[in-house]
Motif scaffolding. Structure first.
Motif, PDB file in Angstrom:
ATOM      1  N   ALA A 114     -55.874  13.565 -15.917  1.00 20.78           N
ATOM      2  CA  ALA A 114     -56.797  12.832 -17.062  1.00 20.78           C
ATOM      3  C   ALA A 114     -55.569  12.602 -18.170  1.00 20.78           C
ATOM      4  O   ALA A 114     -56.058  12.161 -18.786  1.00 20.78           O
ATOM      5  N   ASN A 115     -54.098  12.624 -17.570  1.00 19.36           N
ATOM      6  CA  ASN A 115     -53.393  13.067 -18.263  1.00 19.36           C
ATOM      7  C   ASN A 115     -52.700  11.304 -19.989  1.00 19.36           C
ATOM      8  O   ASN A 115     -52.933  11.326 -20.891  1.00 19.36           O
ATOM      9  N   GLU A 116     -53.770  10.327 -18.886  1.00 17.86           N
ATOM     10  CA  GLU A 116     -53.190   8.793 -19.900  1.00 17.86           C
ATOM     11  C   GLU A 116     -55.126   7.633 -19.197  1.00 17.86           C
ATOM     12  O   GLU A 116     -55.191   7.120 -19.494  1.00 17.86           O
ATOM     13  N   ALA A 117     -56.093   8.385 -19.753  1.00 16.21           N
ATOM     14  CA  ALA A 117     -57.197   8.508 -19.728  1.00 16.21           C
ATOM     15  C   ALA A 117     -57.442   7.525 -21.549  1.00 16.21           C
ATOM     16  O   ALA A 117     -58.846   6.804 -21.469  1.00 16.21           O
ATOM     17  N   VAL A 118     -56.254   7.633 -22.482  1.00 15.06           N
ATOM     18  CA  VAL A 118     -56.338   7.081 -23.962  1.00 15.06           C
ATOM     19  C   VAL A 118     -55.748   5.269 -23.371  1.00 15.06           C
ATOM     20  O   VAL A 118     -54.808   5.020 -23.133  1.00 15.06           O
ATOM     21  N   HIS A 119     -56.926   4.070 -23.314  1.00 14.76           N
ATOM     22  CA  HIS A 119     -56.809   2.790 -23.312  1.00 14.76           C
ATOM     23  C   HIS A 119     -56.441   2.524 -25.442  1.00 14.76           C
ATOM     24  O   HIS A 119     -56.594   2.673 -25.532  1.00 14.76           O
ATOM     25  N   PRO A 120     -56.150   1.049 -24.802  1.00 11.39           N
ATOM     26  CA  PRO A 120     -55.363   0.496 -25.948  1.00 11.39           C
ATOM     27  C   PRO A 120     -57.325   0.411 -26.843  1.00 11.39           C
ATOM     28  O   PRO A 120     -56.991   0.781 -28.516  1.00 11.39           O
ATOM     29  N   ASP A 121     -58.433   0.429 -26.205  1.00 11.94           N
ATOM     30  CA  ASP A 121     -59.438  -0.051 -27.101  1.00 11.94           C
ATOM     31  C   ASP A 121     -60.002   1.459 -26.746  1.00 11.94           C
ATOM     32  O   ASP A 121     -61.327   1.275 -27.948  1.00 11.94           O
ATOM     33  N   ASP A 122     -59.922   2.327 -26.964  1.00 13.18           N
ATOM     34  CA  ASP A 122     -59.823   3.545 -27.668  1.00 13.18           C
ATOM     35  C   ASP A 122     -59.550   4.034 -29.008  1.00 13.18           C
ATOM     36  O   ASP A 122     -59.881   5.258 -29.551  1.00 13.18           O
ATOM     37  N   VAL A 123     -58.059   2.908 -29.583  1.00 11.55           N
ATOM     38  CA  VAL A 123     -57.652   3.687 -30.946  1.00 11.55           C
ATOM     39  C   VAL A 123     -58.368   1.889 -31.909  1.00 11.55           C
ATOM     40  O   VAL A 123     -58.091   1.358 -31.086  1.00 11.55           O
ATOM     41  N   ASP A 124     -58.019   2.699 -32.897  1.00 12.08           N
ATOM     42  CA  ASP A 124     -58.670   1.695 -33.864  1.00 12.08           C
ATOM     43  C   ASP A 124     -58.056   1.999 -35.434  1.00 12.08           C
ATOM     44  O   ASP A 124     -57.353   2.792 -34.861  1.00 12.08           O
ATOM     45  N   ALA A 125     -58.364   0.830 -36.428  1.00 10.18           N
ATOM     46  CA  ALA A 125     -57.496   1.497 -37.537  1.00 10.18           C
ATOM     47  C   ALA A 125     -57.973   2.894 -37.598  1.00 10.18           C
ATOM     48  O   ALA A 125     -57.519   3.907 -38.713  1.00 10.18           O
ATOM     49  N   GLY A 126     -59.359   3.377 -37.254  1.00  6.06           N
ATOM     50  CA  GLY A 126     -60.240   4.995 -38.259  1.00  6.06           C
ATOM     51  C   GLY A 126     -58.576   5.891 -37.709  1.00  6.06           C
ATOM     52  O   GLY A 126     -58.400   7.076 -37.620  1.00  6.06           O
ATOM     53  N   THR A 127     -58.351   5.467 -36.350  1.00  4.87           N
ATOM     54  CA  THR A 127     -57.158   6.721 -35.367  1.00  4.87           C
ATOM     55  C   THR A 127     -56.052   6.860 -36.823  1.00  4.87           C
ATOM     56  O   THR A 127     -55.345   8.518 -36.337  1.00  4.87           O
ATOM     57  N   VAL A 128     -55.322   6.311 -37.014  1.00  3.99           N
ATOM     58  CA  VAL A 128     -54.075   6.661 -37.815  1.00  3.99           C
ATOM     59  C   VAL A 128     -54.301   6.365 -39.014  1.00  3.99           C
ATOM     60  O   VAL A 128     -53.228   5.827 -40.151  1.00  3.99           O
ATOM     61  N   ALA A 129     -55.971   6.720 -39.660  1.00  5.19           N
ATOM     62  CA  ALA A 129     -55.763   6.133 -41.115  1.00  5.19           C
ATOM     63  C   ALA A 129     -55.630   6.861 -42.065  1.00  5.19           C
ATOM     64  O   ALA A 129     -55.403   7.178 -42.892  1.00  5.19           O
ATOM     65  N   ASP A 130     -55.600   7.994 -41.902  1.00  5.38           N
ATOM     66  CA  ASP A 130     -55.225   9.270 -42.396  1.00  5.38           C
ATOM     67  C   ASP A 130     -54.071   9.985 -42.004  1.00  5.38           C
ATOM     68  O   ASP A 130     -53.669  10.995 -42.558  1.00  5.38           O
ATOM     69  N   VAL A 131     -52.985   9.280 -41.453  1.00  2.75           N
ATOM     70  CA  VAL A 131     -51.803  10.212 -41.268  1.00  2.75           C
ATOM     71  C   VAL A 131     -50.282   9.017 -41.807  1.00  2.75           C
ATOM     72  O   VAL A 131     -50.870   7.941 -42.231  1.00  2.75           O
ATOM     73  N   ASP A 132     -49.692   9.938 -42.092  1.00  2.00           N
ATOM     74  CA  ASP A 132     -48.619   9.314 -42.705  1.00  2.00           C
ATOM     75  C   ASP A 132     -47.314   8.803 -41.869  1.00  2.00           C
ATOM     76  O   ASP A 132     -46.441   7.770 -42.215  1.00  2.00           O
ATOM     77  N   ARG A 140     -49.088   4.686 -21.463  1.00  2.00           N
ATOM     78  CA  ARG A 140     -49.869   3.735 -21.367  1.00  2.00           C
ATOM     79  C   ARG A 140     -49.268   2.667 -22.196  1.00  2.00           C
ATOM     80  O   ARG A 140     -48.782   2.685 -23.156  1.00  2.00           O
ATOM     81  N   PRO A 141     -48.247   1.661 -22.327  1.00  2.00           N
ATOM     82  CA  PRO A 141     -47.213   1.392 -22.949  1.00  2.00           C
ATOM     83  C   PRO A 141     -48.227   0.395 -23.443  1.00  2.00           C
ATOM     84  O   PRO A 141     -47.526  -0.104 -25.053  1.00  2.00           O
ATOM     85  N   GLU A 142     -49.481  -0.150 -23.285  1.00  2.00           N
ATOM     86  CA  GLU A 142     -50.124  -1.112 -24.276  1.00  2.00           C
ATOM     87  C   GLU A 142     -51.057  -0.838 -25.504  1.00  2.00           C
ATOM     88  O   GLU A 142     -51.375  -0.342 -26.798  1.00  2.00           O
ATOM     89  N   THR A 143     -50.878   1.383 -24.805  1.00  2.57           N
ATOM     90  CA  THR A 143     -51.601   2.108 -26.192  1.00  2.57           C
ATOM     91  C   THR A 143     -50.587   2.240 -26.615  1.00  2.57           C
ATOM     92  O   THR A 143     -50.786   2.171 -27.912  1.00  2.57           O
ATOM     93  N   ALA A 144     -49.460   2.565 -26.344  1.00  2.00           N
ATOM     94  CA  ALA A 144     -48.907   2.577 -27.452  1.00  2.00           C
ATOM     95  C   ALA A 144     -48.402   1.968 -28.129  1.00  2.00           C
ATOM     96  O   ALA A 144     -47.663   1.658 -29.337  1.00  2.00           O
ATOM     97  N   ALA A 145     -47.991   0.476 -27.620  1.00  3.15           N
ATOM     98  CA  ALA A 145     -48.019  -0.430 -28.828  1.00  3.15           C
ATOM     99  C   ALA A 145     -48.995  -1.067 -29.999  1.00  3.15           C
ATOM    100  O   ALA A 145     -48.400  -1.495 -30.484  1.00  3.15           O
ATOM    101  N   ARG A 146     -50.743  -0.743 -29.126  1.00  2.11           N
ATOM    102  CA  ARG A 146     -51.284  -0.415 -30.461  1.00  2.11           C
ATOM    103  C   ARG A 146     -51.446   0.223 -31.116  1.00  2.11           C
ATOM    104  O   ARG A 146     -51.608  -0.270 -32.665  1.00  2.11           O
ATOM    105  N   LEU A 147     -50.781   1.347 -30.184  1.00  2.00           N
ATOM    106  CA  LEU A 147     -50.483   2.654 -31.940  1.00  2.00           C
ATOM    107  C   LEU A 147     -49.842   2.067 -33.132  1.00  2.00           C
ATOM    108  O   LEU A 147     -49.451   2.161 -34.250  1.00  2.00           O
TER     109      LEU A 147
END
Length: 300
Positions: A114-132, A140-147
């Motif tokens: 289940a290692n790469e079950a996080v897809h680009p559509d699973d992350v949004d602005a809220g995913t990184v809203a509270d990090v520095d 997944r390259p597409e997920t990394a690029a979106r993040l």
């Protein structure tokens, strides 16, 4: 100010087998010891960062099996925020078998699970809203690029350690957006060519090349910094690169992003982290800040 770092990528359950020697085809080796613990580059870095007084969270995926429960419990016990760790229904947590020879050679066997079950559509602005800062590892390259894009939108800095799959996956979009790029010597030659310091391909222009027992080099467009590493009796180098990355980030991340004035100190500190990690068995062996500072004090 407490720095908040999100580590994203693989979260595994590791089985480390120490053998007398790696067997030849049709050969056999004697298992001298066996060790099980959580692994995966993203999880290793997150757990290590906590030991350096950094507020760390993990973004990744595990199955709803026993190994996934063990992984989540272990990360939570060391203080990693697991709210972003996805549990896949009826999924199988990725298991890596790390076969380590007495010579230090490592052979890795594993399943993706289940290692790469996080897809680009699973992350949004809220995913990184509270990090520095966002630390990206193989996924997944597409997920990394979106993040990486989402991090830039909220002025969070980005580091990337693509790992073994760099040659078989197109991570160029993520590399371009990274402030810090971690590579080993082979990966650096593949991505950068022979002249590392000429126009590093990252947004921040900072490339960290890990040389294992021979230390590491940091390349900037304006010059390079080197540290020869530390001579230790290595037991298992698995996870030493993750300990190095966490130590480097713990020092170089300032209140306003990447602090270029701390690069030399970060390089020394990171090499100490990698060296200490190599003296213990397993991938999740990163030292804490007091342990690293005591090690450095003894060396000088």
């Amino acid at each position: 100010m407490t720095r908040r770092v999100l580590a994203a990528g693989h979260v595994n359950w590791d089985v480390t087998l120490r053998v007398d020697a790696l067997p030849d085809p049709d050969g056999e080796a004697r298992i001298e010891s066996q060790h099980t613990a959580g692994g995966g580059s993203a999880a290793n870095v997150a757990a290590s960062l906590v030991g350096h007084d950094v507020d760390a969270s993990i973004l990744g995926s595990v199955g709803d099996d026993e190994n996934g429960l063990l992984v989540r419990r272990e990360l939570a016990e060391v203080g990693v925020d697991t709210d972003r760790l996805r549990v896949v229904d009826d999924g199988e947590t990725s298991v890596k078998y790390l076969v380590v020879a007495a010579s230090g050679q490592v052979m890795v066997l594993g399943n993706d699970g289940a290692n790469e079950a996080v897809h680009p559509d699973d992350v949004d602005a809220g995913t990184v809203a509270d990090v520095d800062h966002v630390h990206l590892t193989s996924q997944r390259p597409e997920t990394a690029a979106r993040l990486a894009r989402l991090a830039a939108d909220v002025d969070a800095t980005v580091s990337f350690d693509p790992g073994r799959r760099l040659d078989s996956r197109d991570f160029s979009a993520t590399i371009e957006r990274a402030d810090v790029l971690f590579l080993n010597g082979r990966e650096a030659a593949s991505v950068l060519g022979s002249e590392y310091a000429n126009a590093p391909p990252t947004r921040g222009g900072l490339v960290v090349v890990k040389h294992g027992a021979r230390g590491a080099t940091v390349h900037k467009s304006t010059g390079s910094y080197e540290h020869p590493g530390f001579d230790v009796d290595a037991v298992d180098t698995t996870g030493a690169g993750d300990a190095f990355a966490a130590g480097f980030l713990a020092v170089v991340l300032g209140d306003a992003g990447i602090n270029a004035d701390r690069i030399e100190r970060a390089l020394e500190y990171a090499n100490a982290c990698g060296a200490l990690a190599a003296t213990s068995e397993g991938a999740r062996t990163a030292p804490t800040r007091p342990e690293v500072e005591a090690f450095l004090e003894q060396r000088y």
